[in-house]
Design an enzyme around this catalytic site. Structure first.
Site, short mmCIF file in Angstrom:
data_model
loop_
_atom_site.label_atom_id
_atom_site.label_comp_id
_atom_site.label_asym_id
_atom_site.label_seq_id
_atom_site.Cartn_x
_atom_site.Cartn_y
_atom_site.Cartn_z
NE ARG A 163 -3.52 -2.58 0.15
CZ ARG A 163 -3.10 -3.69 -0.45
NH1 ARG A 163 -1.99 -3.70 -1.15
NH2 ARG A 163 -3.80 -4.81 -0.34
CD GLU A 185 -5.27 0.11 3.21
OE1 GLU A 185 -5.77 0.55 2.17
OE2 GLU A 185 -5.24 -1.10 3.50
CB SER A 198 -9.19 -1.69 4.04
OG SER A 198 -9.88 -2.81 3.55
#
Length: 350
Positions: free
Chosen positions: A164, A346, A246
């Site tokens: 990520r 995130e 998420s």
């Protein structure tokens, strides 16, 4: 190039947080960036690049000039015996692009179905799901440097992909380094879809689908349909319940750390990685701390998936970015106190 003043950003972030941009420019062609950079009235104005707003938490009105990326277009660049090279404009909807590639007979992106956001944002986050990461299918991208207007192309190595993570999420250190956070606008992205196609099936949810259907050799379209169904069953639709997908990265630990956690919590969900580390399911850790379904102010934890934070506000009492981050910090504290693990968000927080 269209410029708007005092623009409400609630429709442009999937969390549905109420905020405004003093000025917003809709970038619909690569040339729009050059025009913008040549305009003296914005020469010294900070800039913020906005894609689909699906990985974003806005904590207040944005004073920087917002560049809303809306560059469209999809095409097959090249087909060889080894695969297909496919390109899309940065403003294209990611899921629609995945569905389009399959409809053309070019499989390879099906595991990344129904991930919210735009094509241009996909390499920034190095999106991933169900055993496939963007870097596995990435070929190259075109971008424009916002300070100089210089157009450039990056391959996978130059993007510095990590979990990520990419060069677009890091600040440049002084006059050296390649950090491009806030310094570039991606215009087009290309993907390499290899032949022969092979399904990626090594996830529990997909194994369950194979067992339920009796289909142990799904084709790409079937796999796409399965993943869409799985994600819809677990994750809220941002059009119905505001969210940023998420919210926390799945943390990685050493085998020794994992063994210590298993000794205390045998049911912890974990996956061995190719480099020898162990990935833990952040949603399981959060759920184990009792957060599923809980609310702080007008921000809450989704009752079906603890990894997702949601907007519980309404028009009269809208959810704020501050409430979201207060909840996020409380969750981080709980997980650290119980497991000794620091969860990393995130989304981009501005």
């Amino acid at each position: 190039m269209l410029v708007e003043n005092n623009v409400a950003l609630q429709p442009y972030n999937s969390f549905g947080i109420a905020a405004r941009a003093q000025q917003l420019v809709r970038v619909r062609r690569s040339a729009d960036v050059q025009v913008l950079l040549g305009a003296s009235e914005w020469a010294d104005t900070p800039r913020f690049v906005l894609g689909g707003g699906s990985n974003l938490v806005i904590t207040g009105d944005i004073k920087a000039l917002v560049l809303k990326v809306e560059i469209a277009g999809r095409r097959l660049v090249e087909e060889t015996p080894k695969g297909w090279l496919v390109e899309a404009g940065a403003g294209e909807n990611w899921h629609d692009f995945v569905a389009w590639t399959l409809a053309q007979g070019w499989p390879g992106l099906e595991n990344l179905a129904l991930i919210p956001g735009t094509v241009g944002a996909s390499p920034v986050q190095n999106i991933g799901a169900y055993g496939v990461e963007l870097q596995d299918r990435f070929h190259s991208l075109d971008a424009v440097e916002l300070d100089t207007g210089h157009a450039f192309t990056l391959d996978a190595a130059q993007c510095g992909f990590g979990y990520r993570d990419s060069v677009f999420k890091h600040e440049r250190a002084g006059d050296k380094g390649y950090g491009l956070a806030g310094r570039a606008l991606i215009t087009h992205v290309r993907f390499w879809l290899p032949k022969p196609w092979k399904p990626v099936l090594g996830y529990l949810d997909l194994e369950r689908k194979m067992a339920e259907t009796g289909n142990t050799t799904p084709d790409a379209t079937t796999l796409f349909d399965w993943i869409v169904a799985i994600r819809r069953a677990k994750l809220p639709d941002p059009a119905v319940i505001g969210n940023a997908g998420s919210f926390f990265k799945n943390p990685t630990v050493t085998p020794e750390q994992c063994a210590d956690i298993i000794a205390r919590d045998p049911k912890v969900v974990h996956y061995p990685m190719a480099d020898g580390s162990i990935k833990l399911a952040a949603g399981w850790l959060i759920d184990a701390c009792g957060w599923k379904g809980k609310t702080v102010g007008h921000a809450g934890v989704y009752e079906k998936q603890a990894l997702v934070l949601v907007n519980r506000g309404d028009e009269e009492h809208p959810c704020t970015g501050g409430e979201v981050m207060t909840l996020a910090r409380a969750i981080q504290t709980s997980v650290y106190e119980r497991f000794g693990i620091r969860l990393e968000p995130e989304p981009v927080v501005i």
